[in-house]
Structures are given as structure tokens and as C-alpha cells.
Write a protein that holds these residues in place. Sequence first.
Motif, short mmCIF file in Angstrom:
data_model
loop_
_atom_site.label_atom_id
_atom_site.label_comp_id
_atom_site.label_asym_id
_atom_site.label_seq_id
_atom_site.Cartn_x
_atom_site.Cartn_y
_atom_site.Cartn_z
N MET A 69 0.82 -1.19 0.00
CA MET A 69 0.00 0.00 0.00
C MET A 69 0.87 1.26 0.00
O MET A 69 0.51 2.26 -0.59
N GLU A 70 2.01 1.16 0.68
CA GLU A 70 2.91 2.32 0.75
C GLU A 70 3.46 2.65 -0.64
O GLU A 70 3.60 3.83 -0.99
N LEU A 71 3.74 1.63 -1.44
CA LEU A 71 4.26 1.84 -2.79
C LEU A 71 3.21 2.53 -3.67
O LEU A 71 3.55 3.40 -4.49
N LEU A 72 1.97 2.17 -3.49
CA LEU A 72 0.88 2.80 -4.24
C LEU A 72 0.76 4.28 -3.88
O LEU A 72 0.58 5.14 -4.76
N MET A 73 0.89 4.60 -2.61
CA MET A 73 0.80 6.00 -2.18
C MET A 73 1.99 6.81 -2.70
O MET A 73 1.84 7.98 -3.06
N GLN A 74 3.17 6.19 -2.76
CA GLN A 74 4.32 6.89 -3.33
C GLN A 74 4.08 7.17 -4.81
O GLN A 74 4.44 8.23 -5.31
N VAL B 224 1.14 7.59 -6.29
CA VAL B 224 0.14 8.65 -6.38
C VAL B 224 0.78 10.01 -6.07
O VAL B 224 0.52 11.01 -6.75
N THR B 225 1.62 10.04 -5.06
CA THR B 225 2.30 11.29 -4.70
C THR B 225 3.18 11.77 -5.85
O THR B 225 3.17 12.95 -6.20
N LEU B 226 3.93 10.87 -6.43
CA LEU B 226 4.79 11.22 -7.55
C LEU B 226 3.96 11.70 -8.74
O LEU B 226 4.34 12.67 -9.42
N MET B 227 2.82 11.07 -8.99
CA MET B 227 1.94 11.49 -10.08
C MET B 227 1.40 12.89 -9.82
O MET B 227 1.38 13.73 -10.73
N VAL B 228 0.99 13.17 -8.62
CA VAL B 228 0.44 14.50 -8.28
C VAL B 228 1.53 15.57 -8.42
O VAL B 228 1.29 16.64 -8.97
N ILE B 229 2.73 15.27 -7.94
CA ILE B 229 3.83 16.23 -8.06
C ILE B 229 4.15 16.48 -9.54
O ILE B 229 4.35 17.62 -9.96
#
Length: 75
Positions: A1-6, A8-13
Motif C-alpha cells: 500500500m505504501e508503494l501505491l501511495m508513493q 500517487v504522490t509522484l503522479m500528483v507532483i
Amino acid sequence: MELLMQGVTLMVIGMATVFAFLVLLILAMNGSAAFFSKFAHLFPEEQKAAPKAAQATDPVADIAVALAAIKAKRG
């Protein structure tokens, strides 16, 4: 789950970076348009010479030239 959040964060940035660049590009284009419209009298356009009228040629002569070129190409 942590990899998925990373991810998403990278995509948003990344999307925010692209969006910010596009906003800056639009602002720069609007700024340059305002500058050149305000100071247009300082940048006169070049006067182009009137194009010379094409000489009317005989269509038969054009065909003869084309046939000569074909014959020269083929040998």
C-alpha cells in the motif's frame, strides 16, 4: 500500500509541475503579446516588394519541355 501511495504522490507532483509550467508559459505569452502590442510602433514590418507577375507561357511549350525532360531522363 505504501508503494501505491508513493506512486500517487509522484503522479500528483508531476502533474502539478506540468500545470505550473503551462501556467507560466501562458503568462509569458500574454506578457509578450502585451509588450509587442504596446511597442508595435518601434518594430515596423518590412515592406516586401510586389511579386513579379508570372510571364504567360504557351502550354504547348510547357508540354514540350516536360517531354524533353522525360526523354533526357530515359536516355
